[in-house]
Design an enzyme around this catalytic site. Structure first.
Site: not given
Ligand code: ARG
Length: 476
Positions: A169, A290, A303, A296
């Site tokens: 979980h 970025s 992804e 970043k």
């Protein structure tokens, strides 16, 4: 003039009607709508391979002459060299890869080229091409998969003793080793390899000889063609052979599962690389920045892999839907099988190639993992198990440790931070308090916890090392 036109090969002229049966050429939009050459030309090499095997058999069976076969071989060699040097011209008007190659062949060698299609239809031809193409694609994917699995294994081995929190979980559950965690993925990808291998057996059967749907009246030798092309057998029913694409669907399903496993791993890499978690870092070459935020460093590769799983799943659904309403035998619907199939194969192959390159370079931050495992009472189960071994029923032990966890939460400390008297107190065991002795602290350590899980499939470093050694043998 009219007589001359009649003798012209209908494959010759793109402004001409399909055949003598037609009164007018196909409408321009319809031509574009029905053409597949833009995407099926990537099967050119296997199309030629299939045609040569077919022609060889026709000659061996004396259905065409040895001279014709020789001409066909010469013509195909010329076509292959034109394709290599980029001078072969593809015509949309010639619809697909098959008609483009046949038209060029006929231009080069005349009547022999026109005899190639004897006893064959594009229906069994295309089914053969897809199977040959897919067989090659599976072999390529398998070799990428092996490289990737080898990389995973190396990472697991390096971290067979590195402790991290295991989650259920997404809450801290019990301590595990990072090596064990990586080996979980190694198991998934081993099954993917097994599935692809199994699928390959059903891909590797020859449809050629089924002709349009009913077979052919020529004395063909299908086993001979199968042998030439390296197929493990021939499709046993001509209607089924030209129409079903279950082998492609099966491949897409296997590709979807493999991508799903990659997607799960990606999700973890993304999470672990978040500064909030900080378990790993990825080399810069697999990340991007970025355009607005200078600080970043984004895990774009995982992804995108997670995102591309969506399109691969979509391809599977496309093919299932394509097939479900088709009556026997071949229908033009089947032309829509190629783009999803190619896309799934390309996406899986490229994803595996990148992951094979990336995985050995994952930088593991062992100290952060260890610190995280020390939080969240990861060894609470071990204390309960300790009490059970001292004779307490498991449910009572569970309850006693729950009391202790509650007490520690309020104090803001870990179970192992208590001294013996406080631990006894916190467990609220009444008369049974002295079941807990000094040795209880051994099971509360992270090492004590993982080392004790040493059965097959457990997280103990000694067991993980055994699993790695056994796995390495299966990789060959
Ligand atoms: N381009 C077609 C395909 O991909 C080849 C088979 C065409 N057969 C036909 N009867 N129209 O399926």
């Amino acid at each position: 003039m009219a007589d001359l036109d009649k003798n012209k090969n209908s494959l010759d002229n793109k402004d001409q009607a399909w055949s003598a049966r037609f009164a007018e050429p196909v409408a321009e939009l319809v031509q574009r709508y029905t053409a597949s050459v833009d995407f099926d030309k990537r099967m050119a090499l296997v199309d030629i391979q299939g045609s040569l095997a077919h022609a060889e058999m026709l000659a061996a069976q004396k259905i065409i002459s040895a001279q014709d076969y020789e001409e066909i071989q010469k013509g195909m060699a010329q076509i292959l060299s034109e394709m290599k040097d980029g001078t072969f011209t593809w015509e949309l008007a010639l619809e697909d890869v098959h008609l483009n190659i046949e038209a060029r062949l006929t231009k080069l060698v005349g009547d022999a080229g026109k005899r190639l299609h004897t006893g064959r239809s594009r229906n069994d031809q295309v089914a053969t091409d897809i199977r040959l193409w897919l067989r090659g694609a599976i072999d390529e994917i398998q070799s990428e998969l092996t490289a990737f699995r080898t990389g995973l294994l190396g990472l697991a081995e390096k971290h067979a003793e590195t402790i991290m929190p295991g989650f259920t979980h997404l809450q801290v559950a019990q301590p595990i080793t990072f090596g064990h965690h990586m080996m979980a993925y190694a198991e998934m990808f081993a099954r993917d390899a097994e599935r692809l291998n199994d699928c390959r057996k059903r891909v590797n059967r020859l449809p050629l000889g089924s002709a349009a749907l009913a077979g052919t009246s020529y004395p063909i030798d299908r086993e001979r063609v199968a042998k030439t092309l390296g197929f493990e057998g021939v499709c046993q029913n001509s209607l089924d052979a030209v129409s079903d694409r279950d082998f492609a669907i099966e491949f897409c399903a296997a590709a979807s599962l493999a991508m799903t496993h990659i997607s799960r791993l990606s999700e973890e890499l993304i999470l672990w690389m978040s500064p909030r978690v900080g378990f790993i870092d990825l080399p810069d070459r697999f990340c991007t920045g970025s355009s607005i935020m200078p600080q970043k460093k984004n895990p774009d590769v995982p992804e995108l892999a997670r995102g591309k799983t969506g399109r691969v799943n979509g391809n599977l659904i496309s093919l299932l839907t394509l097939m479900k309403g088709q009556p026997l035998a071949y229908n033009k619907d089947n032309q829509e099988d190629k783009e999803p199939l190619f896309d799934s194969a390309d996406t899986l192959r490229d994803t595996l190639r990148i992951f094979a390159d990336m995985v050995p370079h994952i930088q593991v931050k062992a100290e952060t993992m260890r610190a995280a495992a020390l939080q969240g009472f990861a060894t609470a189960t071990d204390l309960a198990d300790y009490l059970v071994k001292k004779g307490l029923p498991f449910r009572d032990a569970h309850e006693a440790v729950a009391h202790a966890v509650k007490a520690c939460s309020m104090k803001g400390c870990d179970l192992s931070d208590l001294d013996l008297a406080d631990l006894r107190d916190a467990c609220d065991l009444g008369n049974n308090a002295n079941l807990i002795e000094e040795d209880a602290f051994e099971v509360l350590t992270l090492e004590g916890s993982v080392n004790s899980r040493k059965h097959t499939g457990g997280t103990a470093p000694e067991q993980v090392k055994k699993a790695i050694a056994a796995y390495r043998k299966t990789l060959g």
